[in-house]
Design a protein around this motif. Sequence first.
Motif, PDB file in Angstrom:
ATOM      1  N   ILE A  93       0.826  -1.212   0.000  1.00  0.00           N
ATOM      2  CA  ILE A  93       0.000   0.000   0.000  1.00  0.00           C
ATOM      3  C   ILE A  93       0.861   1.263   0.000  1.00  0.00           C
ATOM      4  N   PRO A  94       1.896   1.381   0.877  1.00  0.00           N
ATOM      5  CA  PRO A  94       2.752   2.574   0.800  1.00  0.00           C
ATOM      6  C   PRO A  94       3.430   2.732  -0.559  1.00  0.00           C
ATOM      7  N   GLU A 148       0.874   4.072  -2.975  1.00  0.00           N
ATOM      8  CA  GLU A 148       0.617   5.482  -2.680  1.00  0.00           C
ATOM      9  C   GLU A 148       1.741   6.368  -3.208  1.00  0.00           C
ATOM     10  N   ASP A 149       2.981   5.955  -2.957  1.00  0.00           N
ATOM     11  CA  ASP A 149       4.124   6.729  -3.457  1.00  0.00           C
ATOM     12  C   ASP A 149       4.118   6.785  -4.980  1.00  0.00           C
ATOM     13  N   HIS A 197      -5.002  12.600  -2.241  1.00  0.00           N
ATOM     14  CA  HIS A 197      -5.234  11.749  -1.062  1.00  0.00           C
ATOM     15  C   HIS A 197      -6.537  10.972  -1.185  1.00  0.00           C
ATOM     16  N   ILE A 218      -5.776   8.149  -3.558  1.00  0.00           N
ATOM     17  CA  ILE A 218      -4.950   7.165  -2.848  1.00  0.00           C
ATOM     18  C   ILE A 218      -5.798   6.395  -1.844  1.00  0.00           C
ATOM     19  N   GLY A 219      -6.714   7.123  -1.167  1.00  0.00           N
ATOM     20  CA  GLY A 219      -7.588   6.469  -0.196  1.00  0.00           C
ATOM     21  C   GLY A 219      -8.473   5.424  -0.850  1.00  0.00           C
ATOM     22  N   ARG A 273      -6.329   2.529  -1.605  1.00  0.00           N
ATOM     23  CA  ARG A 273      -6.006   1.840  -0.348  1.00  0.00           C
ATOM     24  C   ARG A 273      -7.179   0.974   0.111  1.00  0.00           C
TER      25      ARG A 273
END
Length: 354
Positions: free
Chosen positions: A42-43, A46-47, A196, A199-200, A203
């Motif tokens: 997940i990180p 996101e990156d 965000h 990304i959310g 996620r």
Amino acid sequence: MPTTESIGPSASRATRSFVLRIVLPAVLAVVFFVLATFLLLIPAVEDQMLEGKKETTQELTRSAISVISEYYAEEQAGTLSRQEAQAEAARRVEQLRWGDEGKDYFWITDMTPVMVMHPYLPELNGEDLTGYQDKAGNHLFVDMVGVVRESGSGYVEYYWQYKDDPSRVVKKLSYVERFAPWDWVVGTGIYLDEVHAAIGAVRRNLIYVSVAIAVVVALLLFYSGRQSLRIERRRAAAEHALEESYEKYRALVEAATEGLLIVIGGRTTYSNKPLADALRYPESALADLEVSRLFSVEGTDAKALDLLRSGATEGMPATFEARFKTRDGDTVDALVTSTPISLGGRDGFILLVK
């Protein structure tokens, strides 16, 4: 028949073995998968998404600069004066839009910084922005000039109105690049709230997929675990029953005063002391021998000897004559009474030797 109490230790050992060999590795695999998803996957996603958005602003800004370069070329060719070329370039860039709603835009300042063009805040055009601050106190336009003066291009983070909505102020990350021939700073940006939110959503989808996979694996583990545990317990019960049967027959053999021999699957498994003494063998030596090593073909009922060798029980004479071979090569004639038995699913005989 073995009782629940008697097979308890074996079943307990089987359960522990099953947990260590199957359940624990499977559970650890699920745990590692979940940890890898949340701590690494997940990180990383996101990156990657943020970097992708940043690269988009970079490429779009360079596209706007390529438009400006067209008018600079006309200035160099003498077709337009600098003032005319800059006015036409600013007008073209002012009309450029991008994004899902077609509301993302470009702006231009010079290196003072003075606003050359802003499509949503035309009241800033021509204004010196040296003292302009966002709600966090950032001198954003001065920071932009500083970035391009030092590196030619770069990113600046600050607060700004959301697209064409002056009532909504959000954090923005913009890419700015210098157009050196005219000392212009051209930029566009992304709203971090949107990034965000995207990304959310990713996620959440990854979490849903990870949880679904973990649940499916857990259900499969539960089902296969129950099946395997049942097999392990049945195996433990069978092993215990075999041990119990063996001990029962061994007790009978040891208590007998006549010679006794247990034959399973064509091999001896146990004999009592009277028989071992008669054949001049140590008692332990008769624990695992091929039947043919104890019986002489001559003097032994042929049918009985064939059945003893093969391990089959059907058709075995209840009583037959036999000639045993002693350890030192002599022979001993005897009358043998056979009783068929089954130990742990394997057929054999108890032989009473007179």
